[in-house]
Scaffold this motif. Structure first.
Motif, PDB file in Angstrom:
ATOM      1  N   SER A 122       0.822  -1.211   0.000  1.00 30.73           N
ATOM      2  CA  SER A 122       0.000   0.000   0.000  1.00 30.73           C
ATOM      3  C   SER A 122       0.857   1.262   0.000  1.00 30.73           C
ATOM      4  CB  SER A 122      -0.899   0.009   1.236  1.00 30.73           C
ATOM      5  OG  SER A 122      -0.120   0.178   2.416  1.00 30.73           O
ATOM      6  N   GLY A 123       2.074   1.156   0.519  1.00 30.98           N
ATOM      7  CA  GLY A 123       2.945   2.319   0.630  1.00 30.98           C
ATOM      8  C   GLY A 123       2.623   3.184   1.835  1.00 30.98           C
ATOM      9  N   GLN A 124       1.680   2.756   2.681  1.00 32.75           N
ATOM     10  CA  GLN A 124       1.281   3.543   3.841  1.00 32.75           C
ATOM     11  C   GLN A 124       2.118   3.270   5.077  1.00 32.75           C
ATOM     12  OE1 GLN A 124      -2.858   2.618   4.291  1.00 32.75           O
ATOM     13  NE2 GLN A 124      -3.481   3.871   2.565  1.00 32.75           N
ATOM     14  N   PHE A 125       2.897   2.193   5.052  1.00 31.05           N
ATOM     15  CA  PHE A 125       3.734   1.812   6.185  1.00 31.05           C
ATOM     16  C   PHE A 125       5.170   1.647   5.705  1.00 31.05           C
ATOM     17  CE2 PHE A 125      -0.523   0.302   7.083  1.00 31.05           C
ATOM     18  CZ  PHE A 125      -0.723   0.722   8.396  1.00 31.05           C
ATOM     19  N   GLY A 126       6.053   1.485   6.655  1.00 26.92           N
ATOM     20  CA  GLY A 126       7.428   1.189   6.281  1.00 26.92           C
ATOM     21  C   GLY A 126       7.584  -0.277   5.903  1.00 26.92           C
ATOM     22  N   TRP A 127       6.952  -1.130   6.727  1.00 25.68           N
ATOM     23  CA  TRP A 127       7.132  -2.568   6.579  1.00 25.68           C
ATOM     24  C   TRP A 127       5.802  -3.269   6.819  1.00 25.68           C
ATOM     25  CZ3 TRP A 127      12.020  -2.842   4.967  1.00 25.68           C
ATOM     26  CH2 TRP A 127      12.906  -1.839   5.371  1.00 25.68           C
ATOM     27  N   ILE A 128       5.654  -4.462   6.265  1.00 28.12           N
ATOM     28  CA  ILE A 128       4.484  -5.310   6.497  1.00 28.12           C
ATOM     29  C   ILE A 128       5.013  -6.614   7.095  1.00 28.12           C
ATOM     30  CG2 ILE A 128       2.507  -6.491   5.464  1.00 28.12           C
ATOM     31  CD1 ILE A 128       2.627  -4.449   3.173  1.00 28.12           C
ATOM     32  N   TYR A 129       4.411  -7.045   8.219  1.00 26.21           N
ATOM     33  CA  TYR A 129       4.952  -8.184   8.960  1.00 26.21           C
ATOM     34  C   TYR A 129       3.831  -9.095   9.441  1.00 26.21           C
ATOM     35  CZ  TYR A 129       7.133 -10.609  12.945  1.00 26.21           C
ATOM     36  OH  TYR A 129       7.585 -11.542  13.827  1.00 26.21           O
ATOM     37  N   GLN A 130       4.078 -10.405   9.301  1.00 26.26           N
ATOM     38  CA  GLN A 130       3.159 -11.408   9.834  1.00 26.26           C
ATOM     39  C   GLN A 130       3.945 -12.317  10.774  1.00 26.26           C
ATOM     40  OE1 GLN A 130       1.420 -14.310   7.089  1.00 26.26           O
ATOM     41  NE2 GLN A 130      -0.514 -14.056   8.186  1.00 26.26           N
ATOM     42  N   PRO A 131       3.717 -12.176  12.076  1.00 29.36           N
ATOM     43  CA  PRO A 131       4.470 -12.984  13.040  1.00 29.36           C
ATOM     44  C   PRO A 131       4.288 -14.490  12.864  1.00 29.36           C
ATOM     45  CG  PRO A 131       3.361 -11.178  14.149  1.00 29.36           C
ATOM     46  CD  PRO A 131       2.858 -11.201  12.747  1.00 29.36           C
ATOM     47  N   ALA A 132       3.103 -14.938  12.519  1.00 29.75           N
ATOM     48  CA  ALA A 132       2.853 -16.384  12.408  1.00 29.75           C
ATOM     49  C   ALA A 132       3.788 -17.044  11.402  1.00 29.75           C
ATOM     50  CB  ALA A 132       1.392 -16.631  12.018  1.00 29.75           C
ATOM     51  N   THR A 133       4.129 -16.332  10.349  1.00 34.62           N
ATOM     52  CA  THR A 133       5.018 -16.894   9.326  1.00 34.62           C
ATOM     53  C   THR A 133       6.419 -16.268   9.366  1.00 34.62           C
ATOM     54  OG1 THR A 133       4.303 -15.251   7.701  1.00 34.62           O
ATOM     55  CG2 THR A 133       3.077 -17.341   7.776  1.00 34.62           C
ATOM     56  N   LYS A 134       6.596 -15.288  10.229  1.00 28.98           N
ATOM     57  CA  LYS A 134       7.841 -14.513  10.348  1.00 28.98           C
ATOM     58  C   LYS A 134       8.214 -13.856   9.015  1.00 28.98           C
ATOM     59  CE  LYS A 134      10.217 -17.872  12.068  1.00 28.98           C
ATOM     60  NZ  LYS A 134      11.320 -18.665  12.578  1.00 28.98           N
ATOM     61  N   THR A 135       7.200 -13.508   8.232  1.00 29.51           N
ATOM     62  CA  THR A 135       7.410 -12.869   6.940  1.00 29.51           C
ATOM     63  C   THR A 135       7.375 -11.361   7.111  1.00 29.51           C
ATOM     64  OG1 THR A 135       6.332 -14.702   5.806  1.00 29.51           O
ATOM     65  CG2 THR A 135       6.530 -12.632   4.582  1.00 29.51           C
ATOM     66  N   ILE A 136       8.415 -10.695   6.627  1.00 31.04           N
ATOM     67  CA  ILE A 136       8.446  -9.233   6.641  1.00 31.04           C
ATOM     68  C   ILE A 136       8.830  -8.755   5.250  1.00 31.04           C
ATOM     69  CG2 ILE A 136      10.836  -9.052   7.485  1.00 31.04           C
ATOM     70  CD1 ILE A 136       9.574  -6.579   9.171  1.00 31.04           C
TER      71      ILE A 136
END
Length: 153
Positions: A122-136
């Motif tokens: 989206s460009g609205q945040f610096g980073w996108i993170y999902q703890p369950a998969t440890k994907t950033i």
């Protein structure tokens, strides 16, 4: 009587100098813009490397629970501030949260355990993170000079 000497540039000389400087600028500026894009790409990759490393080390030292869960409860609430605090407190994993070099944001969009990761940034945040998969991932659209999406770094 004093003789007046000519002590300046003529209009033609000034026009020639300005034209030469314009040509030089037209040749040099695009090269510097390329270096700027290369630098941002390198900073983005380094930020992701630091974050991914911090996430892995934090997870290993906290009974397999990745950062981002309030009170390290994987069934509890996800919180971006908790993520930042967990990784930066005492500078154990990172000294500070890196900024996204494209939008200069260090904020995190947290993705819930059962939610799907967004297909596009989206460009609205610096980073996108999902703890369950440890994907950033970096929250930025566009591609690098090799055609690789920044979101796929």
């Amino acid at each position: 009587m004093w003789k007046r000497s000519k002590t300046g540039f003529s209009l033609v000389e000034l026009i020639i100098v300005v034209a030469v400087l314009g040509i030089l600028a037209a040749v040099i500026v695009p090269q510097f813009q390329g270096y700027s894009a290369d630098a941002k790409e390198s900073v983005a990759k380094e930020g992701l490397r630091m974050l991914r490393s911090g996430i892995e080390v934090y997870t290993a030292q906290n009974a397999g629970i990745p950062p981002g869960y309030v009170d390290n409860d994987p069934l509890g609430t996800l919180d971006g501030d908790a993520f930042v605090t967990q990784l930066t407190t005492g500078k154990r994993y990172m000294s500070e949260m890196p900024e996204n070099p494209f939008n200069e944001l260090a904020t995190i969009s947290m993705i819930g355990n059962s939610a799907t990761f967004p297909a596009t940034p989206s460009g609205q945040f610096g980073w996108i993170y999902q703890p369950a998969t440890k994907t950033i991932k970096i929250d930025w659209t566009g591609t690098d000079k090799h055609g690789l999406s920044y979101f796929d770094y």
